[in-house]
Each structure stands twice: as structure tokens, then as C-alpha cells.
Design a protein around this motif. Structure first.
Motif, PDB file in Angstrom:
ATOM      1  N   TYR A  85       1.689   6.303  -4.720  1.00  0.00           N
ATOM      2  CA  TYR A  85       2.363   5.174  -4.846  1.00  0.00           C
ATOM      3  C   TYR A  85       2.027   3.889  -5.955  1.00  0.00           C
ATOM      4  O   TYR A  85       2.137   2.848  -5.833  1.00  0.00           O
ATOM      5  CB  TYR A  85       2.152   4.155  -3.520  1.00  0.00           C
ATOM      6  CG  TYR A  85       2.608   5.129  -2.093  1.00  0.00           C
ATOM      7  CD1 TYR A  85       3.811   5.453  -2.115  1.00  0.00           C
ATOM      8  CD2 TYR A  85       1.501   5.538  -1.398  1.00  0.00           C
ATOM      9  CE1 TYR A  85       4.229   6.264  -0.994  1.00  0.00           C
ATOM     10  CE2 TYR A  85       2.186   6.418  -0.479  1.00  0.00           C
ATOM     11  CZ  TYR A  85       3.242   6.593  -0.163  1.00  0.00           C
ATOM     12  OH  TYR A  85       3.564   7.420   0.848  1.00  0.00           O
ATOM     13  N   TYR A  86       1.612   4.534  -7.012  1.00  0.00           N
ATOM     14  CA  TYR A  86       1.094   3.788  -8.098  1.00  0.00           C
ATOM     15  C   TYR A  86       2.057   2.626  -8.520  1.00  0.00           C
ATOM     16  O   TYR A  86       1.626   1.740  -8.872  1.00  0.00           O
ATOM     17  CB  TYR A  86       0.512   4.768  -9.437  1.00  0.00           C
ATOM     18  CG  TYR A  86      -0.171   4.007 -10.412  1.00  0.00           C
ATOM     19  CD1 TYR A  86      -1.191   3.453 -10.125  1.00  0.00           C
ATOM     20  CD2 TYR A  86       0.759   3.785 -11.458  1.00  0.00           C
ATOM     21  CE1 TYR A  86      -1.940   2.616 -11.404  1.00  0.00           C
ATOM     22  CE2 TYR A  86       0.155   2.774 -12.509  1.00  0.00           C
ATOM     23  CZ  TYR A  86      -1.216   2.331 -12.442  1.00  0.00           C
ATOM     24  OH  TYR A  86      -1.821   1.384 -13.272  1.00  0.00           O
ATOM     25  N   ALA A  87       3.058   3.106  -8.544  1.00  0.00           N
ATOM     26  CA  ALA A  87       4.165   1.994  -9.188  1.00  0.00           C
ATOM     27  C   ALA A  87       4.360   1.040  -8.316  1.00  0.00           C
ATOM     28  O   ALA A  87       4.348  -0.382  -8.830  1.00  0.00           O
ATOM     29  CB  ALA A  87       5.400   3.045  -9.493  1.00  0.00           C
ATOM     30  N   ASP A  88       4.643   1.411  -7.084  1.00  0.00           N
ATOM     31  CA  ASP A  88       4.545   0.308  -6.182  1.00  0.00           C
ATOM     32  C   ASP A  88       3.439  -0.709  -6.085  1.00  0.00           C
ATOM     33  O   ASP A  88       3.456  -1.816  -6.073  1.00  0.00           O
ATOM     34  CB  ASP A  88       4.818   0.801  -4.752  1.00  0.00           C
ATOM     35  CG  ASP A  88       6.289   1.068  -4.434  1.00  0.00           C
ATOM     36  OD1 ASP A  88       7.149   0.937  -5.329  1.00  0.00           O
ATOM     37  OD2 ASP A  88       6.609   1.357  -3.249  1.00  0.00           O
ATOM     38  N   LEU A  89       2.196   0.041  -6.021  1.00  0.00           N
ATOM     39  CA  LEU A  89       0.972  -0.844  -5.886  1.00  0.00           C
ATOM     40  C   LEU A  89       0.507  -1.546  -7.359  1.00  0.00           C
ATOM     41  O   LEU A  89      -0.115  -2.352  -7.055  1.00  0.00           O
ATOM     42  CB  LEU A  89      -0.061   0.134  -5.282  1.00  0.00           C
ATOM     43  CG  LEU A  89      -0.079   0.856  -4.015  1.00  0.00           C
ATOM     44  CD1 LEU A  89      -1.246   1.656  -3.791  1.00  0.00           C
ATOM     45  CD2 LEU A  89       0.200  -0.267  -2.942  1.00  0.00           C
ATOM     46  N   VAL A  93      -2.060   0.509   3.643  1.00  0.00           N
ATOM     47  CA  VAL A  93      -0.987   0.424   2.760  1.00  0.00           C
ATOM     48  C   VAL A  93       0.351   0.481   3.508  1.00  0.00           C
ATOM     49  O   VAL A  93       0.417   1.247   4.148  1.00  0.00           O
ATOM     50  CB  VAL A  93      -0.701   1.646   1.742  1.00  0.00           C
ATOM     51  CG1 VAL A  93       0.560   1.579   0.773  1.00  0.00           C
ATOM     52  CG2 VAL A  93      -2.076   1.747   0.916  1.00  0.00           C
ATOM     53  N   PHE A  94       1.035  -0.706   3.451  1.00  0.00           N
ATOM     54  CA  PHE A  94       2.312  -0.945   4.355  1.00  0.00           C
ATOM     55  C   PHE A  94       3.387  -0.153   3.655  1.00  0.00           C
ATOM     56  O   PHE A  94       3.489  -0.165   2.354  1.00  0.00           O
ATOM     57  CB  PHE A  94       2.626  -2.315   4.533  1.00  0.00           C
ATOM     58  CG  PHE A  94       1.997  -2.828   5.740  1.00  0.00           C
ATOM     59  CD1 PHE A  94       0.623  -3.064   6.124  1.00  0.00           C
ATOM     60  CD2 PHE A  94       2.833  -3.403   6.854  1.00  0.00           C
ATOM     61  CE1 PHE A  94       0.200  -3.698   7.277  1.00  0.00           C
ATOM     62  CE2 PHE A  94       2.425  -4.064   7.964  1.00  0.00           C
ATOM     63  CZ  PHE A  94       1.121  -4.142   8.289  1.00  0.00           C
ATOM     64  N   ILE A 104       2.682  -2.021  -0.028  1.00  0.00           N
ATOM     65  CA  ILE A 104       2.139  -2.930  -0.171  1.00  0.00           C
ATOM     66  C   ILE A 104       0.836  -2.654   0.197  1.00  0.00           C
ATOM     67  O   ILE A 104       0.688  -2.311   1.318  1.00  0.00           O
ATOM     68  CB  ILE A 104       3.037  -4.179   0.214  1.00  0.00           C
ATOM     69  CG1 ILE A 104       4.164  -4.197  -0.519  1.00  0.00           C
ATOM     70  CG2 ILE A 104       1.921  -5.474   0.309  1.00  0.00           C
ATOM     71  CD1 ILE A 104       5.047  -5.433   0.004  1.00  0.00           C
ATOM     72  N   ARG A 105      -0.062  -3.091  -0.486  1.00  0.00           N
ATOM     73  CA  ARG A 105      -1.679  -3.298   0.035  1.00  0.00           C
ATOM     74  C   ARG A 105      -1.749  -4.411   0.919  1.00  0.00           C
ATOM     75  O   ARG A 105      -1.556  -5.375   0.441  1.00  0.00           O
ATOM     76  CB  ARG A 105      -2.465  -3.339  -1.307  1.00  0.00           C
ATOM     77  CG  ARG A 105      -3.002  -2.081  -1.827  1.00  0.00           C
ATOM     78  CD  ARG A 105      -4.084  -1.308  -1.313  1.00  0.00           C
ATOM     79  NE  ARG A 105      -5.243  -2.417  -1.069  1.00  0.00           N
ATOM     80  CZ  ARG A 105      -5.828  -2.890  -0.178  1.00  0.00           C
ATOM     81  NH1 ARG A 105      -5.410  -2.739   1.290  1.00  0.00           N
ATOM     82  NH2 ARG A 105      -6.861  -3.570  -0.325  1.00  0.00           N
TER      83      ARG A 105
END
Ligand code: CTP
Ligand code: MN
Ligand code: MN
Ligand code: MN
Length: 389
Positions: free
Chosen positions: A161-165, A274-275, A310-311
């Protein structure tokens, strides 16, 4: 040097914990290179040097006027060794700092910055990956995935989820997450209090995660709730990954065993999550449609994707420790560090997110609210928006 009449240097130097650090201040141009050098040394693994720049930046942030000449900074506490002043002087004279430009272009820095921004990878692992395996990017981690054999489950999540996080979380999304948690809690047991802490509470418009504190009306009522909450959230499909940490609070361990050691880690029961946060169409930023990294399990295609990772940190707090926990988790990190130092060195009291321990009387000093905590420290109350050190 001509200083604005209102600025009292002695008062500014008297107790740095009494300074106000707002988000919007008068010296953006000067603070920028100092914050960069703080980031540079953090990423390069030299915490001591990083801290010196962070303190210097904080001092400049707190000034109630725009600095134009170096003499205006004479005798100000917190600007550190001559090197910070050199950076400031050059920035004043030339509008930029050559050292920053050189360091910004350093390949090693750029690689370590990306690697240590992956959830689960800290500065030391980033350095190891870079030096021993020639890893410089998230793509490199993917290429070498099997060979690297990274044991920490979080790294897989961080890469997937690198891009999102790595996309900033807006205040609106933070509130949405809070709403989800609030709803699930209300189903489990009523009479809780929930609060977003961290940078959002200090008035920041964006954050890298959402820090949520939860408490019930009396001590002990919070027991078992967090596991139950995680079950509910998982059942509803809100959780991509989580790691539960059991409460390890014990007054003896936290306050008396090594009273002079400034304890940073707290012992609350918490869940690092991580939601999978549901999104409205207009909440999906343009950048996320293009940058995407697939690992083993491919993502649903963008068209289907109406959520983002999302963290979220969920912290369960016993009521009697709420005020101290709220202060600690609101930060900033540097502000809390300053408070702990002041408390320890000048008051003979140990401050952490669980309480304030009087080392001479060997007892805890209770607090109902943050206002009480400031009173207990002999300081004037500081609004969260002025804690952006
Ligand atoms: N904190 C803590 N214990 C941890 C992690 C964080 O006490 N294990 C505190 C830190 O003192 C910090 C606050 O919780 O001030 C929030 O931490 P963090 O989310 O890392 O920083 P923010 O200030 O919220 O910044 P961001 O917007 O990037 O999330
Ligand atoms: Mn945060
Ligand atoms: Mn956090
Ligand atoms: Mn001191």
C-alpha cells in the motif's frame, strides 16, 4: 540590533517550555533549511545531529517577528552550536543554503528517505538494505522480495500500500475514521470518550496517520474493549492489517525502576492498524489513480477501488491516565521531549504519557485534564495549536 518592543529576550530564554510554537509563523524561509537538515540526519541515522536542527528550527518558529539580521538572534537559547547559526546566516544573506542543495541531491539520502518511509522500515533497516543489497527504491524491494526475506509482516503491508500510505491524510478522512471507530465502540459499550490526537489536534491540515485515543468513565472499564473493537472492525472489512500491543503498564516499572531515565515508549494497550477507508468518488486524489504498486495479490483496478489504505493508531487509556495520555499523544515529539527534560531536571518529577511521578515524595500526581497537567508542571496552559515545536 533593533527588536520589536514587545519581544523580551530574557523571557523567551527563561523556560523554553513556555514558548509558543504555532503552525503559521514569521520565518518560513529560515526554518525550511533547518527542518531539511533535521530530516537529512534522521534519515541518515544520526539522531543527535537531527535533534540539534529540530531544536534550532523550533526556536526560530517561536519568534514573534521576522528575522532580518543575525544579531537579532544573539543570546537566544536553543539555536545550538555554531553550525545551525551558519545555516541561518547563509540563508539570510543568500536566500538559500548551499549545504542543503548538495545534501538534497545525495543519492544515498534520496534512497534512504524512500526506504525509511515504508511502513515497517526504520532508518537502520533502510541503511542495511541500501548498503548490503543495493536497494534504492520500493521497486527494488519488490524485485528482490524473495531474496531479502524480510520477516516483519508490516513491511509487506507497507510495500503493498506504499502509494496510499505515502499520500497525506486529510482532516476530513481522519474524522471519517474516527466516526467509524466511534460507531463500532457504541455497539460494544457506551460511555466512552474518543479523541483524535497527534498533528490533527495541533491544527495540522494533513497527517501521515490518524492517532485516536479512547477511554471509559472509570479505570478498568476499558479492559477487553480493544480486542472486541478490532473484531468488529475486521468483521466489517475495515482492516487491512493490524498489530495489537498488550498493556504493559505497571507503576513500579514505569516510574520507579529507573526514575532518571526519561521513558519515551508508553505501555498502553494499542493497535497499530492499516485501515481500508471507504472513499467517495471525489475523495480519490488524481495521483492515486496513476501511482500504484502491485505485489503478490494485485489490487482491484482503479475503477473498482472506492477505498484507500490509511495508517491508524488506536490507543486504549485508563481514565485516570487520560490527561497525561492526551498530552503525550498530541505532541509534538519535540515539545514532549522538552517537557520531560524540564520536569526531570528542574522539578525532580518524571513525566510520561501515564502520569507525573514526584521522585522526592515517591508518588503520582493526579490530573483530570491537560490544564491540570500544566498546573502540575508549574507552566501556563498551552493550546494544542501552539505545541507545534
Ligand atoms: N507518540 C507516542 N508514542 C508512540 C508514538 C507516538 O507517545 N509510540 C506520540 C508522539 O509524541 C507524537 C504523537 O504521539 O507527538 C503523535 O505521533 P505521530 O503520529 O508519529 O506524529 P504526529 O505529530 O501526529 O505527526 P503526523 O501528522 O505526521 O502523524
Ligand atoms: Mn500522527
Ligand atoms: Mn501515530
Ligand atoms: Mn535544563
Amino acid at each position: 540590533a533593533k527588536l520589536p518592543k514587545k519581544f523580551e529576550k530574557n523571557r523567551f530564554n527563561e523556560n523554553i517550555c513556555e514558548r509558543n510554537a504555532p503552525l503559521q509563523h514569521h520565518n518560513q524561509v529560515l526554518v525550511e533549511p533547518l527542518l531539511f537538515l533535521n530530516e537529512y540526519w534522521t534519515v541518515m541515522g544520526d539522531e543527535r545531529r537531527a535533534l540539534a536542527y529540530s531544536k534550532a528550527a523550533a526556536t526560530i518558529k517561536c519568534l514573534p517577528f521576522t528575522v532580518t539580521t543575525l544579531t537579532e538572534l544573539d543570546d537566544l537559547k536553543g539555536l545550538g552550536s555554531g553550525h545551525c547559526l551558519k545555516v541561518i546566516q547563509e540563508t539570510l544573506e543568500r536566500g538559500h543554503c548551499q549545504e542543503v542543495i548538495v545534501k538534497r541531491d545525495s543519492m544515498k539520502f534520496q534512497s534512504l528517505k524512500i526506504l525509511s518511509s515504508v511502513y515497517g522500515i526504520g532508518p537502520s533497516l533502510a541503511l542495511k538494505l541500501h548498503s548490503n543489497h543495493g536497494v534504492s527504491s520500493v521497486q527494488d524491494i519488490l524485485k528482490l522480495w524473495n531474496q531479502l526475506a524480510l520477516a516483519d509482516e508490516r513491511i509487506k503491508v507497507g510495500v503493498t500500500y506504499y502509494a496510499d500510505l505515502s499520500t497525506p491524510v486529510s482532516c476530513t478522512l481522519a474524522k471519517k475514521i474516527k466516526g467509524i471507530v466511534e460507531y463500532e465502540l457504541s455497539i460494544i459499550k457506551d460511555d466512552f470518550r474518543i479523541e483524535i490526537a497527534g498533528g490533527f489536534r495541533r491544527g495540522k491540515k494533513n497527517g501521515h496517520d490518524v492517532d485516536i485515543l479512547i477511554t471509559y468513565t472509570t479505570d478498568g472499564e476499558e479492559k477487553g474493549i480493544l480486542s472486541s473493537l478490532m473484531k468488529h472492525l475486521n468483521h466489517k472489512g475495515y482492516i487491512l492489517h493490524w498489530r495489537l500491543e498488550k498493556s504493559s503498564f505497571d507503576e513500579e516499572a514505569v516510574f520507579t525502576r529507573s526514575p532518571d531515565q526519561i521513558s519515551v515508549m508508553d505501555h498502553f494497550e494499542k493497535s497499530f492498524c492499516v485501515f481500508k477507508c471507504p472513499l467517495q468518488g471525489n475523495e480519490i486524489p488524481e495521483t492515486e489513480r496513476t501511482i500504484r504498486i502491485d505485489v503478490n495479490e494485485p489490487f482491484p483496478s482503479q475503477e473498482q477501488r472506492n477505498w484507500r489504505a490509511i495508517r491508524v493508531d488506536l490507543i486504549m487509556v485508563p481514565k485516570s491516565q487520560w490527561a497525561y495520555a492526551l498530552l503525550g499523544w498530541t505532541g509534538s515529539k519535540l515539545f514532549m521531549r522538552m517537557l520531560r527534560h524540564y520536569s526531570n531536571a528542574h522539578l525532580q518529577k518524571t513525566l510520561n504519557s501515564h502520569g507525573l511521578w514526584d521522585k522526592r515524595e515517591n508518588k503520582l500526581i493526579p490530573a483530570e485534564s491537560e490544564e491540570d497537567v500544566f498546573k502540575n508542571l508549574g507552566l501556563s496552559y498551552k493550546d494544542p495549536s501552539h505545541r507545534n515545536f
